[in-house]
Design a protein around this motif. Structure first.
Motif, mmCIF file in Angstrom:
data_model
loop_
_atom_site.group_PDB
_atom_site.id
_atom_site.type_symbol
_atom_site.label_atom_id
_atom_site.label_comp_id
_atom_site.label_asym_id
_atom_site.label_seq_id
_atom_site.Cartn_x
_atom_site.Cartn_y
_atom_site.Cartn_z
ATOM 1 N N PRO A 1 0.855 -1.187 0.000
ATOM 2 C CA PRO A 1 0.000 0.000 0.000
ATOM 3 C C PRO A 1 0.891 1.237 0.000
ATOM 4 O O PRO A 1 1.981 1.218 0.566
ATOM 5 C CB PRO A 1 -0.767 -0.103 1.331
ATOM 6 C CG PRO A 1 -0.379 -1.391 1.960
ATOM 7 C CD PRO A 1 0.870 -1.872 1.314
ATOM 8 N N GLY B 1 0.951 5.694 0.223
ATOM 9 C CA GLY B 1 0.361 7.025 0.303
ATOM 10 C C GLY B 1 1.116 7.905 -0.671
ATOM 11 O O GLY B 1 1.086 7.669 -1.882
ATOM 12 N N THR C 1 6.659 9.106 0.982
ATOM 13 C CA THR C 1 7.739 9.851 1.640
ATOM 14 C C THR C 1 8.495 8.990 2.653
ATOM 15 O O THR C 1 9.416 9.485 3.312
ATOM 16 C CB THR C 1 7.189 11.092 2.380
ATOM 17 O OG1 THR C 1 6.261 10.649 3.377
ATOM 18 C CG2 THR C 1 6.526 12.056 1.426
ATOM 19 N N ALA D 1 6.602 16.362 10.083
ATOM 20 C CA ALA D 1 7.134 17.542 9.382
ATOM 21 C C ALA D 1 6.746 17.498 7.906
ATOM 22 O O ALA D 1 6.656 18.522 7.249
ATOM 23 C CB ALA D 1 8.649 17.585 9.532
ATOM 24 N N SER D 2 6.516 16.284 7.397
ATOM 25 C CA SER D 2 6.176 16.100 5.976
ATOM 26 C C SER D 2 4.678 16.205 5.721
ATOM 27 O O SER D 2 4.202 15.761 4.678
ATOM 28 C CB SER D 2 6.666 14.714 5.541
ATOM 29 O OG SER D 2 6.152 13.733 6.437
ATOM 30 N N THR E 1 0.248 11.396 3.537
ATOM 31 C CA THR E 1 -1.171 11.049 3.716
ATOM 32 C C THR E 1 -1.474 10.569 5.143
ATOM 33 O O THR E 1 -0.569 10.203 5.895
ATOM 34 C CB THR E 1 -1.559 9.895 2.772
ATOM 35 O OG1 THR E 1 -0.791 8.724 3.152
ATOM 36 C CG2 THR E 1 -1.321 10.238 1.320
ATOM 37 N N GLY F 1 4.758 10.875 14.098
ATOM 38 C CA GLY F 1 4.731 11.868 15.163
ATOM 39 C C GLY F 1 5.409 13.124 14.672
ATOM 40 O O GLY F 1 5.916 13.170 13.542
HETATM 41 C C1 LIG Z 1 11.496 15.454 4.681
HETATM 42 C C2 LIG Z 1 10.768 14.429 5.445
HETATM 43 C C3 LIG Z 1 10.380 14.712 6.751
HETATM 44 C C4 LIG Z 1 9.689 13.759 7.495
HETATM 45 N N1 LIG Z 1 9.297 14.075 8.765
HETATM 46 C C5 LIG Z 1 8.612 13.174 9.494
HETATM 47 C C6 LIG Z 1 8.177 13.491 10.820
HETATM 48 O O1 LIG Z 1 8.371 14.589 11.317
HETATM 49 N N2 LIG Z 1 7.521 12.534 11.511
HETATM 50 C C7 LIG Z 1 7.223 11.315 10.974
HETATM 51 O O2 LIG Z 1 6.587 10.503 11.647
HETATM 52 N N3 LIG Z 1 7.610 11.001 9.735
HETATM 53 C C8 LIG Z 1 8.289 11.879 8.978
HETATM 54 N N4 LIG Z 1 8.691 11.557 7.705
HETATM 55 C C9 LIG Z 1 8.383 10.213 7.190
HETATM 56 C C10 LIG Z 1 7.033 10.150 6.431
HETATM 57 O O3 LIG Z 1 6.877 11.324 5.676
HETATM 58 C C11 LIG Z 1 5.826 10.033 7.348
HETATM 59 O O4 LIG Z 1 5.907 8.918 8.175
HETATM 60 C C12 LIG Z 1 4.485 10.037 6.585
HETATM 61 O O5 LIG Z 1 3.435 9.952 7.522
HETATM 62 C C13 LIG Z 1 4.338 8.941 5.553
HETATM 63 O O6 LIG Z 1 3.198 9.223 4.762
HETATM 64 P P1 LIG Z 1 3.123 8.855 3.212
HETATM 65 O O7 LIG Z 1 1.776 9.204 2.717
HETATM 66 O O8 LIG Z 1 4.235 9.440 2.466
HETATM 67 O O9 LIG Z 1 3.272 7.270 3.305
HETATM 68 P P2 LIG Z 1 4.105 6.305 2.369
HETATM 69 O O10 LIG Z 1 5.524 6.667 2.371
HETATM 70 O O11 LIG Z 1 3.437 6.184 1.062
HETATM 71 O O12 LIG Z 1 3.891 4.932 3.161
HETATM 72 C C14 LIG Z 1 4.397 4.785 4.459
HETATM 73 C C15 LIG Z 1 4.001 3.406 4.981
HETATM 74 O O13 LIG Z 1 2.590 3.367 5.110
HETATM 75 C C16 LIG Z 1 2.068 2.235 4.433
HETATM 76 N N5 LIG Z 1 0.724 2.589 3.982
HETATM 77 C C17 LIG Z 1 0.353 3.663 3.251
HETATM 78 N N6 LIG Z 1 -0.978 3.624 3.047
HETATM 79 C C18 LIG Z 1 -1.445 2.514 3.667
HETATM 80 C C19 LIG Z 1 -2.719 1.922 3.803
HETATM 81 N N7 LIG Z 1 -3.796 2.460 3.251
HETATM 82 N N8 LIG Z 1 -2.824 0.758 4.485
HETATM 83 C C20 LIG Z 1 -1.742 0.188 5.061
HETATM 84 N N9 LIG Z 1 -0.508 0.704 4.957
HETATM 85 C C21 LIG Z 1 -0.363 1.854 4.278
HETATM 86 C C22 LIG Z 1 3.064 1.978 3.320
HETATM 87 O O14 LIG Z 1 2.987 0.642 2.851
HETATM 88 C C23 LIG Z 1 4.362 2.264 4.038
HETATM 89 O O15 LIG Z 1 4.691 1.136 4.791
HETATM 90 C C24 LIG Z 1 9.377 12.494 6.931
HETATM 91 C C25 LIG Z 1 9.764 12.225 5.614
HETATM 92 C C26 LIG Z 1 10.447 13.177 4.875
HETATM 93 C C27 LIG Z 1 10.833 12.875 3.470
#
Ligand SMILES: Cc1cc2nc3c(=O)[nH]c(=O)nc-3n(C[C@H](O)[C@H](O)[C@H](O)COP(=O)(O)OP(=O)(O)OC[C@H]3O[C@@H](n4cnc5c(N)ncnc54)[C@H](O)[C@@H]3O)c2cc1C
Length: 545
Positions: free
Chosen positions: A70, A72, A75, A134-135, A140, A150
């Motif tokens: 899956p 989002g 990131t 932060a992202s 998502t 967090g």
């Molecule tokens: C510059 C930068 C800063 C960041 N800062 C933070 C921060 O402050 N705190 C923090 O916690 N994280 C941070 N992150 C990490 C990340 O951005 C977060 O954890 C964010 O919430 C991930 O969301 P996404 O939509 O990009 O998920 P994705 O990267 O697309 O997926 C993340 C995980 O979720 C799973 N997933 C997605 N959708 C589903 C679904 N529907 N069902 C089951 N599993 C699913 C995916 O398989 C994967 O394992 C940062 C990343 C970057 C690049």
């Protein structure tokens, strides 16, 4: 188009795509790894997810495993949002706010909902979701739930798990369940079900009976922890059970989330922000501990180090011109109070000022929005570093999320500097001082064999350091492929074996995001290392400051 893609396209409403450019696009996430999926699916609804899971389950029963990953907005910095099979991308269609109860603040959303957009909507109702990463502008809710994300406000409000009331989840065989705490009587009813859900409850119940002594309390004493499966909050002494904690932070390895019901908090933008300037890390630790010790402490205690400030100043001498004087201090701490009651907020701020005065720390206090924004620029300047390249040297997210007990903050930061010095790395440190959860992305070169070898040495030494200090390998980003190999060492063999049993119960055929979090070792991930790191797909969204 492959037979699998063809079959799926005939059975789902969403699009199934196999072009090499698209597969290439989804072959990377925010991590240093790469794996191209065999196809990309944009589900339109839960039924699409159900049908896909049922299909892969049936194939797996006949010996052919096609993983589902899956996704989002991709990131993820640990390589959890890439996989070799079906890339199931949620923001394309399943990105709606389903319901918002303005009175209670409870909001129900689809997993592909953009965090930032949801936050804006909540603000208009005087609410907010506090554990935003932060992202948040380019990630998502599904990703935040799956990573137990967090952020700066987690110090006061906790991480995502605290806000998830219930989930709709498609299980590995395509069955749909709704999670939430159920009492002993309801648990007994579930135990009697002739479905996969019933099987899960029976098998879990057995695990909790057999391993009662091992599943006591989480052995890692940190203030937030996104490593492993949360097996500690599932079954309570009263016999009630809730599967939600298992799914939150499970990174798509136990089920696919199709709907999330969340609590929110009252929003107050009338906060107070203090920027405090330190030249002694030991004193910074002491101040952070005393601030933490306040009843009703700050909503955030963030930190950036001198290396980061100097880096930003060198890249863009105007960036911090009106914010800070040179020479820069060793650490700058940002302390925020956001209490809704103005008098209480002022009272707490005074207490914090007393602590700072006691240690003779210089600081600046702001309540005006524009001035506060200026100060926040100090913390946000980390964005400039992570998007910077120096030829083939890139700021790599490989050691970006370790957390230690707050009283180990000083040892932690000194240990990090020692690793930087040993490997002659250009690097900076920033993050959540209140939780001793630090982020850093050292500059390394993945195009050279020596650079790749060095990368894994740095990874290994850093995670050893975090574990030796009694910390966790991840405070908020979760394990992914990067930290999965350290999970057994982190928790010990007994707890790790329970994680493995949990994984086997929910995903007996290994179709759900295999290679992520569990049953993965360093030899599995070394060949996945990219030879060139960039966040191409994120650059369109990342804020520059
Ligand atoms: C510059 C930068 C800063 C960041 N800062 C933070 C921060 O402050 N705190 C923090 O916690 N994280 C941070 N992150 C990490 C990340 O951005 C977060 O954890 C964010 O919430 C991930 O969301 P996404 O939509 O990009 O998920 P994705 O990267 O697309 O997926 C993340 C995980 O979720 C799973 N997933 C997605 N959708 C589903 C679904 N529907 N069902 C089951 N599993 C699913 C995916 O398989 C994967 O394992 C940062 C990343 C970057 C690049």
């Amino acid at each position: 188009m492959s037979k699998v893609a063809h079959y799926l396209q005939e059975h789902v409403v969403g699009e199934v795509l196999t072009s090499s450019s698209l597969r290439n696009y989804f072959a990377t996430d925010g991590s240093v790894f790469t794996i191209a999926p065999s196809l990309v699916l944009y589900p339109r609804n839960e039924n699409d997810v159900r049908k896909t899971a049922r299909f892969t389950w049936q194939l797996a029963e006949r010996g052919r495993v096609i993983p589902i990953t899956p996704r989002g907005l991709g990131t993820d910095q640990g390589g959890a949002a890439i996989g070799s099979g079906i890339m199931m991308v949620f923001p394309a269609h399943m990105d709606h706010i389903v319901e918002l109860d303005a009175k209670s603040g409870v909001v129900t959303v689809q997993p592909g909902t953009n965090y930032g957009k949801l936050q804006q909507t909540l603000h208009t109702h005087g609410r907010f979701l506090p554990p935003y990463p932060a992202s948040f502008e380019y990630s998502t809710i599904g990703g935040a739930v799956a990573n137990n994300a967090g952020g700066e406000k987690s110090l006061k409000y906790g991480t995502t798990n605290k806000y998830v009331r219930s989930l709709r989840v498609v299980l590995a065989n395509g069955e749909v369940i709704q999670t939430g705490r159920i009492n002993k009587r309801e648990v007994n009813r579930k135990l009697g079900l002739a479905t996969f859900e019933g099987e899960i409850y029976r098998a879990l119940d057995k695990v909790y009976e057999e391993a009662k002594d091992i599943i006591g309390e989480n052995p890692i004493r940190v203030t937030k922890n996104a490593a492993g499966y949360n097996i500690w909050d599932v079954k309570r002494k009263d016999g009630s059970m809730d599967l939600t904690p298992l799914f939150v932070g499970s990174q798509g390895t136990l089920g696919v989330v199709t709907q999330v019901e969340l609590d929110t908090e009252a929003y107050n933008d009338q906060s107070t922000l203090i920027a405090a300037f330190f030249d002694d890390i030991q004193v910074a630790e002491q101040v952070a501990l005393e601030l933490r010790g306040m009843s009703d402490g700050p909503s955030a205690i963030e930190v950036v180090d001198q290396n980061l400030l100097e880096f930003v100043d060198k890249q863009n001498p105007n960036a911090l011109k009106n914010v800070m004087q040179k020479p820069f201090h060793k650490l700058v701490m940002l302390i925020e109070f956001d209490d809704n009651n103005d008098r209480q907020q002022k009272r707490l701020t005074k207490k914090a000022q007393k602590i700072l005065d006691k240690y003779e720390i210089t600081y600046q206090l702001e309540r005006e929005p524009l001035q506060k924004d200026e100060l926040w620029k100090i913390r946000r300047s980390a964005a400039a570093l992570i998007s910077h390249n120096e030829g083939s040297l890139k700021a790599l997210p490989i050691i970006e999320d370790g957390i230690v007990p707050p009283e180990k903050f000083q040892e932690y930061i000194q240990g990090i500097y020692a690793i930087f010095a040993k490997y002659n790395l250009k690097a900076a440190v920033w993050g959540h001082a209140g939780d001793a959860n630090l982020h850093m992305q050292p500059f390394l070169d993945l195009s050279e064999v020596s650079g790749r070898q060095k990368t894994f040495k740095v990874i290994d030494e850093y995670y050893q350091l975090v574990m030796e200090l009694g910390g966790s390998t991840s405070g908020e980003h979760s394990d992914g492929r990067l930290r999965g190999p350290y999970l057994e060492k982190l928790y010990g063999q007994e707890v790790y074996q329970i994680f493995q049993r949990v994984k086997a119960i929910f995903d007996p055929h290994g179709t759900l995001n295999p290679g992520v979090k569990i049953n993965v070792n360093l030899d599995d991930i070394k060949p996945l290392l990219r030879h060139e790191y960039n966040m191409g797909h994120l650059f369109d969204h990342l804020p520059y400051s």
